[in-house]
Design a protein around this motif. Structure first.
Motif, PDB file in Angstrom:
ATOM      1  N   LYS A  29       0.841  -1.197   0.000  1.00  0.00           N
ATOM      2  CA  LYS A  29       0.000   0.000   0.000  1.00  0.00           C
ATOM      3  C   LYS A  29       0.875   1.245   0.000  1.00  0.00           C
ATOM      4  CE  LYS A  29      -4.426  -1.430   0.794  1.00  0.00           C
ATOM      5  NZ  LYS A  29      -5.660  -0.981   0.099  1.00  0.00           N
ATOM      6  N   MET A  30       0.527   2.186  -0.856  1.00  0.00           N
ATOM      7  CA  MET A  30       1.270   3.438  -0.918  1.00  0.00           C
ATOM      8  C   MET A  30       0.331   4.588  -1.240  1.00  0.00           C
ATOM      9  SD  MET A  30       4.781   4.263  -3.049  1.00  0.00           S
ATOM     10  CE  MET A  30       4.112   5.191  -4.426  1.00  0.00           C
ATOM     11  N   HIS A  31       0.673   5.767  -0.758  1.00  0.00           N
ATOM     12  CA  HIS A  31      -0.075   6.966  -1.113  1.00  0.00           C
ATOM     13  C   HIS A  31       0.047   7.184  -2.622  1.00  0.00           C
ATOM     14  CE1 HIS A  31      -0.229  11.649  -0.968  1.00  0.00           C
ATOM     15  NE2 HIS A  31      -1.430  11.143  -1.185  1.00  0.00           N
ATOM     16  N   ILE A  32      -1.095   7.311  -3.300  1.00  0.00           N
ATOM     17  CA  ILE A  32      -1.055   7.475  -4.755  1.00  0.00           C
ATOM     18  C   ILE A  32      -1.053   8.943  -5.165  1.00  0.00           C
ATOM     19  CG2 ILE A  32      -2.182   5.251  -5.114  1.00  0.00           C
ATOM     20  CD1 ILE A  32      -4.716   6.840  -5.928  1.00  0.00           C
ATOM     21  N   ALA A  78      -7.565   6.294   3.313  1.00  0.00           N
ATOM     22  CA  ALA A  78      -6.651   7.400   3.036  1.00  0.00           C
ATOM     23  C   ALA A  78      -5.568   7.472   4.111  1.00  0.00           C
ATOM     24  CB  ALA A  78      -7.417   8.714   2.953  1.00  0.00           C
ATOM     25  N   ASN A  79      -5.008   6.336   4.434  1.00  0.00           N
ATOM     26  CA  ASN A  79      -4.026   6.288   5.505  1.00  0.00           C
ATOM     27  C   ASN A  79      -3.092   5.099   5.288  1.00  0.00           C
ATOM     28  OD1 ASN A  79      -2.662   6.912   7.828  1.00  0.00           O
ATOM     29  ND2 ASN A  79      -4.264   6.219   9.234  1.00  0.00           N
ATOM     30  N   GLN A  80      -1.921   5.169   5.902  1.00  0.00           N
ATOM     31  CA  GLN A  80      -0.976   4.061   5.853  1.00  0.00           C
ATOM     32  C   GLN A  80      -1.520   2.884   6.655  1.00  0.00           C
ATOM     33  OE1 GLN A  80       1.944   3.997   4.225  1.00  0.00           O
ATOM     34  NE2 GLN A  80       3.037   5.920   4.401  1.00  0.00           N
ATOM     35  N   PRO A  81      -1.210   1.651   6.257  1.00  0.00           N
ATOM     36  CA  PRO A  81      -1.590   0.500   7.068  1.00  0.00           C
ATOM     37  C   PRO A  81      -0.966   0.603   8.462  1.00  0.00           C
ATOM     38  CG  PRO A  81      -0.848  -0.196   4.894  1.00  0.00           C
ATOM     39  CD  PRO A  81      -0.529   1.255   5.015  1.00  0.00           C
ATOM     40  N   LEU A 131      -3.345   2.844  -2.262  1.00  0.00           N
ATOM     41  CA  LEU A 131      -3.633   1.632  -3.018  1.00  0.00           C
ATOM     42  C   LEU A 131      -2.344   0.850  -3.222  1.00  0.00           C
ATOM     43  CD1 LEU A 131      -5.896   3.139  -5.843  1.00  0.00           C
ATOM     44  CD2 LEU A 131      -6.683   1.597  -4.037  1.00  0.00           C
ATOM     45  N   THR A 132      -2.464  -0.408  -3.562  1.00  0.00           N
ATOM     46  CA  THR A 132      -1.317  -1.194  -3.991  1.00  0.00           C
ATOM     47  C   THR A 132      -1.209  -1.071  -5.511  1.00  0.00           C
ATOM     48  OG1 THR A 132      -2.511  -3.250  -4.454  1.00  0.00           O
ATOM     49  CG2 THR A 132      -1.869  -2.848  -2.146  1.00  0.00           C
ATOM     50  N   PRO A 133      -0.049  -1.383  -6.096  1.00  0.00           N
ATOM     51  CA  PRO A 133       0.030  -1.375  -7.565  1.00  0.00           C
ATOM     52  C   PRO A 133      -1.012  -2.287  -8.207  1.00  0.00           C
ATOM     53  CG  PRO A 133       2.232  -1.431  -6.627  1.00  0.00           C
ATOM     54  CD  PRO A 133       1.278  -1.605  -5.477  1.00  0.00           C
ATOM     55  N   ARG A 179       6.492   8.965  -6.446  1.00  0.00           N
ATOM     56  CA  ARG A 179       6.012   9.338  -7.779  1.00  0.00           C
ATOM     57  C   ARG A 179       5.135   8.202  -8.259  1.00  0.00           C
ATOM     58  NH1 ARG A 179       4.528  12.733 -10.857  1.00  0.00           N
ATOM     59  NH2 ARG A 179       5.707  13.835 -12.454  1.00  0.00           N
ATOM     60  N   THR A 180       3.946   8.541  -8.774  1.00  0.00           N
ATOM     61  CA  THR A 180       2.984   7.536  -9.217  1.00  0.00           C
ATOM     62  C   THR A 180       2.362   7.962 -10.543  1.00  0.00           C
ATOM     63  OG1 THR A 180       1.126   8.614  -8.075  1.00  0.00           O
ATOM     64  CG2 THR A 180       2.393   6.977  -6.820  1.00  0.00           C
TER      65      THR A 180
END
Length: 413
Positions: free
Chosen positions: A95-98, A246-249, A283-285, A347-348
């Motif tokens: 999971k990463m901030h998109i 909308a948060n980190q795990p 989201l995850t990739p 970067r996404t």
């Protein structure tokens, strides 16, 4: 004014950029069935994987055709030995901030709701703003489409068209911007501002029938909750995703780093619940690939009908356009960073190519001095991904041409 930039790179130059020879691309020995012919998707994925893994950064990418995964890859670390959690691998399920890829999600949510309520993108936003907010000059002229194309006239509290800070993307900040109003000379002109999409966190609950109390604390909390719930139910779940927040795990964050690696402790961007809209979703990739491919490059109409998809692309709602030597692209990139002695960030991007091909790419590092994609020659993520696609297609077809990329709005978003 529409800003345009043209990037040119020869086939040989791009081979050097990617750090490999695509003519010799192949999967690992364990992945190749004897006699199996590799597809250009295999070569595309191999090109990205070989280039990214050499950088010692965390990354993940997924390439889909009409919603079906054709290639993917991941590598590096989401958390290094310098962090309390220790070393943890960056995978397709990280999971990463998109970041600003969230703007396309806000667009999907509004268009889905517009279909439910019979709204048009050209309808004005003023009836859905809190009644207690003072409406400044020309606020009554702003339409939903203006917000989704960054042509509302909002240029930030500093009047410089520099993308607004965190303070302009929280409830009190929106209130200030609406009271400030917009100048007639700015209406209709492109000015990239997070607040344009952040305002949907207030507008969507109002369209759904939320009655504002006039108490900013209450209305802020209620609109956050209702916006998040609507997007979860009507975008994520309809695309087959659950538990998107909308948060980190908890106790399992993805850290942001600088490139080249410096040994400095990573940065945890934290919780975006009170600013979600223009950015903030995690989201995850794999999840991002499924979401953007399902909604934007398949015939699935659970989130958007075909007509609303056409509206989104034709009017550039929550997305940007470009052209390459192999055809048009649409995309939205994301960018989030902290700058102290150097840049640390992420970067996404999602990018749609011809023939319903969708690619999603996440990296958790930025170039320490430039603050953009961690390349060694200044190439940013949009050019990096689109050129890899273009060269792979050309070389798979036995042709080698000069790559050409034209973007309407080339700045990082």
């Amino acid at each position: 004014m529409i800003l345009k930039t043209t990037h040119r790179v020869t086939g040989i130059g791009l081979l050097l950029l990617l750090g490999l020879n695509l003519n010799s691309c192949r999967k690992g020995d364990d992945d190749v069935t004897p006699g199996q012919q590799l597809t250009w998707f295999d070569s595309f994925g191999k090109a990205l994987n070989d280039s990214l893994k050499a950088k010692s950064i965390g990354y993940g990418f997924v390439i889909l055709e009409k919603g079906v995964v054709r290639a993917s890859g991941s590598g590096g670390l989401k958390s290094r030995a310098t962090e309390p959690e220790g070393e943890k691998a960056f995978t397709l399920d990280t999971k990463m901030h998109i970041a600003s890829m969230s703007k396309t999600i806000a667009t999907m949510a509004f268009l889905h709701l517009a279909a439910e309520k019979g709204l048009k993108t050209t309808d004005r936003i003023a009836p859905y703003l809190p009644p207690s907010w003072i409406k400044g000059e020309n606020i009554g002229q702003i339409t939903f489409r203006d917000l989704m194309t960054h042509r509302s006239g909002i240029i930030g509290l500093g009047n410089t068209c520099v993308n607004g800070a965190f303070s302009e993307n929280i409830y009190p900040g929106f209130k200030q911007l609406i009271e400030k109003g917009v100048r007639t000379t700015n209406r209709g002109n492109y000015c990239y501002q997070n607040a344009n999409f952040g305002l949907f966190r207030v507008l969507i609950p109002a369209i759904l029938g939320y009655q504002f109390t006039g108490n900013d604390t209450t209305d802020d909390q209620q609109t956050q909750q209702r916006f998040i719930e609507y997007v979860q139910k009507n975008v994520f779940e309809k695309a087959g995703l659950t538990n998107v927040v909308a948060n980190q795990p908890t106790s399992n964050p993805t850290y942001a780093y600088s490139y080249p690696a410096s040994g400095i402790t990573g940065w945890n961007p934290g919780n975006f619940t009170n600013t979600v809209g223009a950015y903030g979703w995690h989201l995850t990739p794999s999840e991002a690939g499924k979401l953007f491919a399902t909604v934007l490059s398949t015939t699935d109409q659970s989130v958007l009908t075909t007509a609303w998809k056409d509206t989104l692309f034709t009017n550039r709602l929550g997305n940007f356009a470009g052209t390459t030597s192999t055809g048009p692209i649409t995309y939205h990139d994301g960018w989030w960073f902290l700058k102290l002695a150097q840049y640390q960030g992420i970067r996404t991007i999602w990018m749609k190519f011809p023939d319903d091909v969708m690619a999603v790419l996440f990296v958790n590092a930025l170039h320490s001095s430039r603050g953009n994609f961690p390349s060694d020659d200044g190439t940013d993520i949009v050019a990096y991904l689109s050129r890899a696609y273009t060269l792979t297609r050309q070389m798979k077809g036995g042709r080698q041409m000069a790559g050409r990329l034209i973007l309407e709005h080339p700045e990082p978003h």
